[in-house]
Design a protein around this motif. Structure first.
Motif, short mmCIF file in Angstrom:
data_model
loop_
_atom_site.label_atom_id
_atom_site.label_comp_id
_atom_site.label_asym_id
_atom_site.label_seq_id
_atom_site.Cartn_x
_atom_site.Cartn_y
_atom_site.Cartn_z
N TYR A 1 0.93 -1.22 -0.19
CA TYR A 1 -0.31 0.13 0.04
C TYR A 1 0.92 1.22 -0.03
O TYR A 1 1.84 1.31 0.65
N GLN A 2 0.42 2.28 -0.67
CA GLN A 2 0.75 3.69 -0.59
C GLN A 2 -0.17 4.38 0.34
O GLN A 2 -1.32 4.50 -0.18
N ALA A 3 0.23 5.18 1.22
CA ALA A 3 -0.57 6.02 2.02
C ALA A 3 0.05 7.17 2.52
O ALA A 3 0.99 7.48 2.62
N GLU A 4 -1.07 8.16 2.73
CA GLU A 4 -0.86 9.38 3.28
C GLU A 4 -1.19 9.49 4.57
O GLU A 4 -2.63 9.28 4.72
N THR B 1 2.04 15.93 7.18
CA THR B 1 1.91 15.00 6.30
C THR B 1 2.97 13.92 6.34
O THR B 1 4.12 14.45 6.30
N ALA B 2 2.75 12.65 6.05
CA ALA B 2 3.57 11.73 5.81
C ALA B 2 3.21 10.73 4.57
O ALA B 2 2.05 10.29 4.74
N ARG B 3 4.00 10.44 3.53
CA ARG B 3 3.49 9.31 2.67
C ARG B 3 4.54 8.23 2.90
O ARG B 3 5.84 8.39 2.93
N ILE B 4 3.86 7.09 3.19
CA ILE B 4 4.51 5.87 3.29
C ILE B 4 4.16 4.71 2.51
O ILE B 4 2.96 4.85 1.78
N THR B 5 5.15 3.66 2.11
CA THR B 5 4.80 2.59 1.71
C THR B 5 4.82 1.37 2.55
O THR B 5 5.95 1.07 3.23
N VAL B 6 3.64 0.50 2.74
CA VAL B 6 3.73 -0.50 3.52
C VAL B 6 3.80 -1.87 2.92
O VAL B 6 2.78 -2.09 2.17
N HIS B 7 4.65 -2.68 3.28
CA HIS B 7 4.50 -4.16 2.75
C HIS B 7 4.02 -4.88 4.11
O HIS B 7 4.45 -5.05 5.09
N CYS B 8 2.72 -5.51 3.86
CA CYS B 8 2.09 -6.26 4.83
C CYS B 8 1.48 -7.76 4.28
O CYS B 8 1.11 -7.72 3.34
N GLN B 9 1.03 -8.37 5.62
CA GLN B 9 0.48 -9.64 5.40
C GLN B 9 -1.06 -9.27 5.41
O GLN B 9 -1.78 -8.62 5.79
N ARG C 1 -3.73 3.81 -1.30
CA ARG C 1 -3.79 3.19 -2.73
C ARG C 1 -2.88 1.89 -2.46
O ARG C 1 -1.83 1.71 -2.14
N ARG C 2 -3.59 0.75 -3.03
CA ARG C 2 -2.99 -0.47 -3.08
C ARG C 2 -2.45 -0.76 -4.41
O ARG C 2 -3.19 -0.88 -5.58
N THR C 3 -0.90 -1.17 -4.34
CA THR C 3 -0.42 -1.35 -5.62
C THR C 3 0.03 -2.71 -5.86
O THR C 3 0.35 -2.95 -6.88
N ALA C 4 -0.13 -3.43 -5.02
CA ALA C 4 0.10 -4.99 -5.22
C ALA C 4 -0.53 -6.03 -4.35
O ALA C 4 -0.66 -5.48 -3.02
N ILE C 5 -0.90 -7.06 -4.96
CA ILE C 5 -1.22 -8.22 -4.19
C ILE C 5 -0.58 -9.36 -4.70
O ILE C 5 -0.59 -10.04 -5.71
N GLY C 6 0.31 -10.07 -3.97
CA GLY C 6 1.27 -11.13 -4.22
C GLY C 6 2.04 -10.54 -5.46
O GLY C 6 2.58 -9.67 -5.44
N ASP C 7 2.02 -11.45 -6.55
CA ASP C 7 2.64 -11.02 -7.76
C ASP C 7 1.75 -10.05 -8.70
O ASP C 7 2.40 -9.93 -9.93
N PHE C 8 0.61 -9.78 -8.42
CA PHE C 8 -0.46 -8.89 -9.11
C PHE C 8 -0.01 -7.59 -8.79
O PHE C 8 0.01 -7.13 -7.75
#
Length: 232
Positions: free
Chosen positions: A74-77, A177-185, A211-218
């Motif tokens: 996810y990319q989040a603000e 504000t902060a923009r972060i990228t989160v890799h999670c389960q 904004r969700r940018t990936a699910i597994g390999d998708f």
């Protein structure tokens, strides 16, 4: 999509726009495909955009659990200085910090706090969510004013990494504000993460964009818009 034969067992990647529910997307795909059995693999709130895996046909929908169990990116603000009843921009928004406290907030403060949320943690889901307690979705209790935070059981979730992509200090009247990228389960709520990061910083915070940018390999870069799918 115009076809005489309904599609079967297809996995479709849709870039969900802001403003639509995941159910709205499924309904439009159902109409366009002519297939009655259509589902999705992981809800996105109306205020979130990005990758939604849509499953068409009996064989594809049977794989829903498989897809929902995949890791996500996810990319989040995050907006600091206030809290939100819904933990996102839908509000209501309640100020929590003074101007002096917000002016004192630094990038180093945020980086230090983010470290505490990486790994396996206990997370309390949002009150305005579909998780059921005593057989009733939390959001129904929350709307009736019958819910307090202590009523919501925590869940164990895993966050693989959090990257601070940008920090914008306060420039009154605009909050920091902060923009972060989160890799999670699976099972991780980014709204709850935003709330907890703000609390850990001592100024409050809520999720202002997601904004969700990936699910597994998708990847969302391989997804179609709804309009593109409907024209196929």
């Amino acid at each position: 999509m115009n076809t005489d034969e309904p599609l079967r067992d297809e996995v479709v990647l849709i870039d969900k726009p802001l403003g639509l529910t995941s159910h709205d997307v499924v309904a439009r795909v159902r109409r366009a495909s002519g297939e009655r059995r259509v589902g999705h693999a992981g809800t996105l709130d109306p205020l979130a955009s990005g990758l939604l895996i849509v499953l068409i046909g009996r064989g594809a929908t049977r794989r829903q659990v498989e897809f929902m169990g995949q890791p996500k990116i996810y990319q989040a603000e995050l907006t600091f200085g206030s809290i939100s009843e819904t933990e996102d921009a839908e509000g209501p928004i309640l100020p929590q910090a003074t101007l002096e406290e917000l002016q004192a907030l630094t990038e180093a403060d945020i980086l230090k706090v983010l470290e505490n949320f990486i790994g396996t943690i206990e997370q309390r889901p949002p009150a305005h969510s579909a998780i059921k307690v005593d057989g009733q979705p939390l959001y129904k209790k929350a709307r009736k004013g019958l819910l307090i935070a202590e009523d919501i059981p925590t869940r164990t979730v895993t966050i693989d990494s959090i990257t601070l992509d940008q920090f914008v200090p306060t420039t009154p009247p605009f909050p920091p504000t902060a923009r972060i990228t989160v890799h999670c389960q699976k099972g991780t709520y980014i709204r709850s993460l935003a709330r907890d990061i703000g609390a850990a910083l001592g100024v409050g915070g809520y999720l202002s964009e997601l904004r969700r940018t990936a699910i597994g390999d998708f990847k969302v870069t391989d997804a179609s818009t709804l309009e593109e799918f409907e024209k196929k």
